[in-house]
Design a protein around this motif. Structure first.
Motif, PDB file in Angstrom:
ATOM      1  N   THR A  74     -39.291  46.239  25.954  1.00  0.00           N
ATOM      2  CA  THR A  74     -38.906  44.858  26.216  1.00  0.00           C
ATOM      3  C   THR A  74     -37.396  44.715  26.046  1.00  0.00           C
ATOM      4  O   THR A  74     -36.845  45.184  25.047  1.00  0.00           O
ATOM      5  N   PRO A  75     -36.682  44.092  27.001  1.00  0.00           N
ATOM      6  CA  PRO A  75     -35.265  43.808  26.762  1.00  0.00           C
ATOM      7  C   PRO A  75     -35.103  43.016  25.475  1.00  0.00           C
ATOM      8  O   PRO A  75     -35.780  41.998  25.274  1.00  0.00           O
ATOM      9  N   CYS A  76     -34.220  43.493  24.590  1.00  0.00           N
ATOM     10  CA  CYS A  76     -34.161  42.904  23.258  1.00  0.00           C
ATOM     11  C   CYS A  76     -32.768  42.506  22.802  1.00  0.00           C
ATOM     12  O   CYS A  76     -32.623  41.738  21.845  1.00  0.00           O
ATOM     13  N   TRP A  77     -31.751  43.008  23.465  1.00  0.00           N
ATOM     14  CA  TRP A  77     -30.398  42.820  22.917  1.00  0.00           C
ATOM     15  C   TRP A  77     -29.391  42.954  24.045  1.00  0.00           C
ATOM     16  O   TRP A  77     -29.577  43.761  24.957  1.00  0.00           O
ATOM     17  N   SER A  78     -28.332  42.152  24.003  1.00  0.00           N
ATOM     18  CA  SER A  78     -27.292  42.180  25.025  1.00  0.00           C
ATOM     19  C   SER A  78     -25.926  42.168  24.351  1.00  0.00           C
ATOM     20  O   SER A  78     -25.689  41.380  23.421  1.00  0.00           O
ATOM     21  N   VAL A  79     -25.047  43.031  24.828  1.00  0.00           N
ATOM     22  CA  VAL A  79     -23.689  43.132  24.295  1.00  0.00           C
ATOM     23  C   VAL A  79     -22.707  43.071  25.460  1.00  0.00           C
ATOM     24  O   VAL A  79     -22.896  43.741  26.474  1.00  0.00           O
ATOM     25  N   LEU A  80     -21.664  42.259  25.303  1.00  0.00           N
ATOM     26  CA  LEU A  80     -20.607  42.223  26.298  1.00  0.00           C
ATOM     27  C   LEU A  80     -19.533  43.220  25.899  1.00  0.00           C
ATOM     28  O   LEU A  80     -18.924  43.089  24.841  1.00  0.00           O
ATOM     29  N   THR A  81     -19.322  44.231  26.714  1.00  0.00           N
ATOM     30  CA  THR A  81     -18.238  45.183  26.479  1.00  0.00           C
ATOM     31  C   THR A  81     -17.006  44.653  27.198  1.00  0.00           C
ATOM     32  O   THR A  81     -17.046  44.368  28.391  1.00  0.00           O
ATOM     33  N   VAL A 140     -21.206  33.257  37.393  1.00  0.00           N
ATOM     34  CA  VAL A 140     -19.982  32.997  36.636  1.00  0.00           C
ATOM     35  C   VAL A 140     -19.280  34.302  36.295  1.00  0.00           C
ATOM     36  O   VAL A 140     -19.932  35.321  36.034  1.00  0.00           O
ATOM     37  N   LEU A 141     -17.941  34.265  36.308  1.00  0.00           N
ATOM     38  CA  LEU A 141     -17.121  35.379  35.823  1.00  0.00           C
ATOM     39  C   LEU A 141     -16.295  34.881  34.654  1.00  0.00           C
ATOM     40  O   LEU A 141     -15.625  33.837  34.754  1.00  0.00           O
ATOM     41  N   ASP A 142     -16.328  35.601  33.527  1.00  0.00           N
ATOM     42  CA  ASP A 142     -15.485  35.205  32.407  1.00  0.00           C
ATOM     43  C   ASP A 142     -14.041  35.664  32.674  1.00  0.00           C
ATOM     44  O   ASP A 142     -13.779  36.360  33.656  1.00  0.00           O
ATOM     45  N   PRO A 143     -13.068  35.272  31.843  1.00  0.00           N
ATOM     46  CA  PRO A 143     -11.668  35.605  32.120  1.00  0.00           C
ATOM     47  C   PRO A 143     -11.356  37.100  32.127  1.00  0.00           C
ATOM     48  O   PRO A 143     -10.300  37.502  32.631  1.00  0.00           O
ATOM     49  N   THR A 144     -12.247  37.925  31.577  1.00  0.00           N
ATOM     50  CA  THR A 144     -12.029  39.372  31.593  1.00  0.00           C
ATOM     51  C   THR A 144     -12.911  40.063  32.628  1.00  0.00           C
ATOM     52  O   THR A 144     -13.056  41.283  32.622  1.00  0.00           O
ATOM     53  N   GLY A 145     -13.515  39.283  33.524  1.00  0.00           N
ATOM     54  CA  GLY A 145     -14.261  39.862  34.643  1.00  0.00           C
ATOM     55  C   GLY A 145     -15.737  40.047  34.409  1.00  0.00           C
ATOM     56  O   GLY A 145     -16.444  40.520  35.312  1.00  0.00           O
ATOM     57  N   GLY A 146     -16.251  39.701  33.234  1.00  0.00           N
ATOM     58  CA  GLY A 146     -17.673  39.852  32.956  1.00  0.00           C
ATOM     59  C   GLY A 146     -18.504  38.881  33.778  1.00  0.00           C
ATOM     60  O   GLY A 146     -18.253  37.672  33.766  1.00  0.00           O
ATOM     61  N   ALA A 170     -26.137  37.342  20.751  1.00  0.00           N
ATOM     62  CA  ALA A 170     -25.585  38.429  21.571  1.00  0.00           C
ATOM     63  C   ALA A 170     -24.444  39.051  20.785  1.00  0.00           C
ATOM     64  O   ALA A 170     -24.106  38.601  19.679  1.00  0.00           O
ATOM     65  N   GLY A 171     -23.833  40.078  21.360  1.00  0.00           N
ATOM     66  CA  GLY A 171     -22.718  40.746  20.701  1.00  0.00           C
ATOM     67  C   GLY A 171     -21.583  40.998  21.665  1.00  0.00           C
ATOM     68  O   GLY A 171     -21.727  40.854  22.880  1.00  0.00           O
ATOM     69  N   VAL A 172     -20.435  41.374  21.128  1.00  0.00           N
ATOM     70  CA  VAL A 172     -19.287  41.752  21.947  1.00  0.00           C
ATOM     71  C   VAL A 172     -18.651  42.985  21.326  1.00  0.00           C
ATOM     72  O   VAL A 172     -18.596  43.116  20.103  1.00  0.00           O
ATOM     73  N   ALA A 173     -18.221  43.910  22.180  1.00  0.00           N
ATOM     74  CA  ALA A 173     -17.639  45.161  21.709  1.00  0.00           C
ATOM     75  C   ALA A 173     -16.444  45.531  22.582  1.00  0.00           C
ATOM     76  O   ALA A 173     -16.416  45.198  23.775  1.00  0.00           O
ATOM     77  N   PRO A 174     -15.444  46.224  22.022  1.00  0.00           N
ATOM     78  CA  PRO A 174     -14.282  46.624  22.819  1.00  0.00           C
ATOM     79  C   PRO A 174     -14.655  47.689  23.850  1.00  0.00           C
ATOM     80  O   PRO A 174     -15.581  48.468  23.656  1.00  0.00           O
ATOM     81  N   SER A 175     -13.920  47.679  24.956  1.00  0.00           N
ATOM     82  CA  SER A 175     -14.162  48.639  26.032  1.00  0.00           C
ATOM     83  C   SER A 175     -12.830  49.052  26.652  1.00  0.00           C
ATOM     84  O   SER A 175     -11.885  48.253  26.709  1.00  0.00           O
ATOM     85  N   SER A 176     -12.759  50.284  27.119  1.00  0.00           N
ATOM     86  CA  SER A 176     -11.551  50.767  27.798  1.00  0.00           C
ATOM     87  C   SER A 176     -11.590  50.471  29.294  1.00  0.00           C
ATOM     88  O   SER A 176     -10.622  50.740  30.009  1.00  0.00           O
ATOM     89  N   ALA A 177     -12.694  49.911  29.777  1.00  0.00           N
ATOM     90  CA  ALA A 177     -12.807  49.577  31.196  1.00  0.00           C
ATOM     91  C   ALA A 177     -11.889  48.402  31.538  1.00  0.00           C
ATOM     92  O   ALA A 177     -11.500  47.616  30.668  1.00  0.00           O
ATOM     93  N   GLU A 178     -11.549  48.279  32.818  1.00  0.00           N
ATOM     94  CA  GLU A 178     -10.671  47.197  33.253  1.00  0.00           C
ATOM     95  C   GLU A 178     -11.364  45.842  33.207  1.00  0.00           C
ATOM     96  O   GLU A 178     -10.724  44.815  32.986  1.00  0.00           O
ATOM     97  N   ARG A 179     -12.684  45.831  33.422  1.00  0.00           N
ATOM     98  CA  ARG A 179     -13.425  44.582  33.477  1.00  0.00           C
ATOM     99  C   ARG A 179     -14.522  44.576  32.421  1.00  0.00           C
ATOM    100  O   ARG A 179     -15.072  45.622  32.076  1.00  0.00           O
ATOM    101  N   ALA A 180     -14.821  43.394  31.916  1.00  0.00           N
ATOM    102  CA  ALA A 180     -15.927  43.254  30.980  1.00  0.00           C
ATOM    103  C   ALA A 180     -17.252  43.416  31.718  1.00  0.00           C
ATOM    104  O   ALA A 180     -17.326  43.254  32.942  1.00  0.00           O
TER     105      ALA A 180
END
Length: 258
Positions: free
Chosen positions: A10-17, A236-242, A54-64
């Motif tokens: 079951t989908p249980c958790w979501s994190v924005l990188t 919707v797109l957030d300011p970092t492209g997510g 939800a969570g948020v984590a750092p990423s080296s990608a150009e877009r979230a």
């Protein structure tokens, strides 16, 4: 709705990188009324009514990008099943302090997702109410190949979506006789070469007002509000492209959902 645990598969958790977690957190807190806290391993967690959403984590990608985790009782076994079915293990299972054991994976078409084995933390503590995630789905050019892969890994079957329209084909993931997510087929409305991906959808209670707030906070709204059959939705797109979707479910359907 308060959630205290998740069945396997079951989908249980979501994190924005995100390449800019601080800017990202500011946007989503303003958008949904969330607050933030730090977990024991230093992760930033979003809270709705003091419940982890939800969570948020750092990423080296150009877009979230939003990352969906699927619950499992054995992260190593799930990673092995993904590899055997033609997918890729991007990051092998590893403990995140005492919260959980996680692995980062990709299906054969490149859609990235994770598997989460609960230790002390099962996943999002609130679901399917305004300001929280209500749905996760795979977006694909090939429903049959996608269904075969995830069926072999998680034991999912699929059925034609009960709210499917004539615009594009839509299927639902079934696990132990429960609908746990969806498969959305890409068509000519998507730019050629759009990669396969997992999509995160949030419940909201005022689509028009939400769109105004998202733009005021620096986000973009490429589409919406649109009639999604069960309510009004927006992309919707957030300011970092997510990218994510939101939906204001029709009041009569919301009442049926509890």
């Amino acid at each position: 709705m308060r959630v205290r645990g998740y069945a396997p598969a079951t989908p249980c958790w979501s994190v924005l990188t995100s390449p800019d977690p601080a800017r990202t957190a500011e946007f989503y807190c303003g958008l949904f009324g969330w607050t933030t806290t730090q977990s024991e391993d230093g992760a930033t967690l979003f809270l709705l009514r003091d419940l982890v959403v939800a969570g948020v984590a750092p990423s080296s990608a150009e877009r979230a990008a939003w990352l969906t985790y699927i619950a499992t009782d054995d992260a190593e076994a799930t990673a092995a099943q993904v590899a055997a079915a033609g997918g890729t293990v991007l990051q092998p299972p590893a403990d995140l302090a005492t919260r959980g054991r996680a692995t980062l994976l990709a299906d054969p078409a490149g859609a990235v997702f994770g598997a989460w084995q609960k230790l002390r933390f099962a996943g999002a503590q609130v679901h399917d109410e305004p300001g929280s995630i209500c749905w996760s789905e795979t977006v694909t050019w090939d429903i049959r190949a996608t269904a075969e892969f995830y069926g072999s890994v998680f034991g999912w079957t699929d059925q034609k979506g009960t709210s499917a329209d004539t615009i594009h084909e839509y299927h639902e993931w079934i696990s132990f006789n429960r609908v746990v997510g969806g498969i959305s087929e890409m068509d000519e409305n998507y730019p050629p070469g759009t990669p396969h991906h997992w999509r995160t959808i949030f419940s909201i209670d005022d689509c028009a007002g939400f769109i105004t707030r998202a733009r005021d906070l620096g986000g973009q709204v490429p589409a919406g509000p649109v009639d999604a059959g069960i309510g009004h939705a927006a992309h919707v797109l957030d300011p970092t492209g997510g990218a994510f979707l939101v939906i204001e479910v029709l009041p009569e359907l919301r009442a049926l959902m509890g």
